[in-house]
Design a protein around this motif. Structure first.
Motif, PDB file in Angstrom:
ATOM      1  N   LEU A 147      -9.364   3.520  -2.958  1.00  0.00           N
ATOM      2  CA  LEU A 147      -8.259   2.646  -3.327  1.00  0.00           C
ATOM      3  C   LEU A 147      -8.193   2.437  -4.829  1.00  0.00           C
ATOM      4  O   LEU A 147      -9.213   2.187  -5.471  1.00  0.00           O
ATOM      5  CB  LEU A 147      -8.469   1.294  -2.641  1.00  0.00           C
ATOM      6  CG  LEU A 147      -7.303   0.375  -2.395  1.00  0.00           C
ATOM      7  CD1 LEU A 147      -6.209   1.041  -1.568  1.00  0.00           C
ATOM      8  CD2 LEU A 147      -7.784  -0.878  -1.674  1.00  0.00           C
ATOM      9  N   ALA A 171      -5.875  -3.809   3.283  1.00  0.00           N
ATOM     10  CA  ALA A 171      -5.904  -2.357   3.044  1.00  0.00           C
ATOM     11  C   ALA A 171      -6.992  -1.691   3.885  1.00  0.00           C
ATOM     12  O   ALA A 171      -6.763  -0.630   4.480  1.00  0.00           O
ATOM     13  CB  ALA A 171      -6.117  -2.074   1.561  1.00  0.00           C
ATOM     14  N   ILE A 220       0.863  -1.178   0.000  1.00  0.00           N
ATOM     15  CA  ILE A 220       0.000   0.000   0.000  1.00  0.00           C
ATOM     16  C   ILE A 220       0.901   1.230   0.000  1.00  0.00           C
ATOM     17  O   ILE A 220       1.843   1.323   0.786  1.00  0.00           O
ATOM     18  CB  ILE A 220      -0.904   0.056   1.242  1.00  0.00           C
ATOM     19  CG1 ILE A 220      -1.749  -1.205   1.356  1.00  0.00           C
ATOM     20  CG2 ILE A 220      -1.789   1.302   1.209  1.00  0.00           C
ATOM     21  CD1 ILE A 220      -2.468  -1.333   2.684  1.00  0.00           C
ATOM     22  N   ALA A 232      -7.881   2.169   4.625  1.00  0.00           N
ATOM     23  CA  ALA A 232      -8.197   2.557   3.243  1.00  0.00           C
ATOM     24  C   ALA A 232      -9.697   2.759   3.063  1.00  0.00           C
ATOM     25  O   ALA A 232     -10.496   1.952   3.529  1.00  0.00           O
ATOM     26  CB  ALA A 232      -7.708   1.502   2.267  1.00  0.00           C
TER      27      ALA A 232
END
Length: 196
Positions: free
Chosen positions: A97, A89, A52, A94
């Motif tokens: 994304l 994530a 990430i 997140a």
């Protein structure tokens, strides 16, 4: 040659190489998730590697580990890996994304361009879509292996060691080098346009 100048093309005894920068920022306000899978046909285990990064290419976190058992095919393994990567994530915060990966079939399944081939694939797709529902916005981008190098390294590491590894602070040297090359460039073999 001026200091800091990087030649676009170099020729060595091993052939011609071009300098290529593969980093493309994700859409405004989002993070980028690069993911890859590895599949062991003998054990039927799926593995994932994912990285990430923030919109400015700064590192956020990575994960390398198991994505699931009883994968019957590379499609199963790729869906398991995507579900695991998106869940990771989301666990890191997140909401927006951009997901990059190499598996065209997986992206075609999650964007409803192709139907699942059977009930098991349908169930794996359903799990993946449930993970994606945790995001406010998601976009997909199919990439080539040189663009996904760090995620591929992590997926191979997971399969070779069968251990999970998560880091949010310090990077492994080979992953750091790969992420740096994404942004600053790396030399890749030059292919004549007639050979494409």
């Amino acid at each position: 040659m001026a200091a800091g100048h990087i030649p676009k093309l170099i020729v060595t005894e091993n052939g011609a190489f071009i300098h290529k920068i593969v980093w493309k920022p994700p859409f405004t306000g989002s993070w980028k998730l690069n993911y890859a899978y590895a599949y062991n046909q003998t054990s039927r285990k799926a593995f994932v590697g994912c990285v990430i990064r923030y919109e400015n290419a700064a590192f956020k976190a990575f994960f390398s580990g198991s994505a699931g058992q009883e994968a019957r095919s590379t499609t199963d393994a790729a869906l398991m890996a995507l579900s695991t990567a998106v869940g990771f994530a989301a666990s890191r915060g997140a909401e927006f994304l951009e997901i990059e990966g190499e598996n065209k079939t997986t992206f075609s399944l999650v964007t409803y361009r192709i139907p699942p081939s059977d009930a098991v694939t349908q169930e794996l797709l359903h799990r993946c879509l449930k993970e994606l529902e945790n995001l406010k916005r998601v976009e997909f981008r199919q990439v080539t292996p040189d663009t996904n190098e760090a995620a591929n390294l992590l997926a191979r590491m997971a399969m070779e060691t069968e251990e999970s590894l998560f880091l949010a602070d310090n990077l492994l040297p080979e992953i750091a080098a790969s992420l740096n090359a994404d942004v600053n460039g790396r030399y890749v073999p030059w292919v004549h346009p007639h050979n494409l």
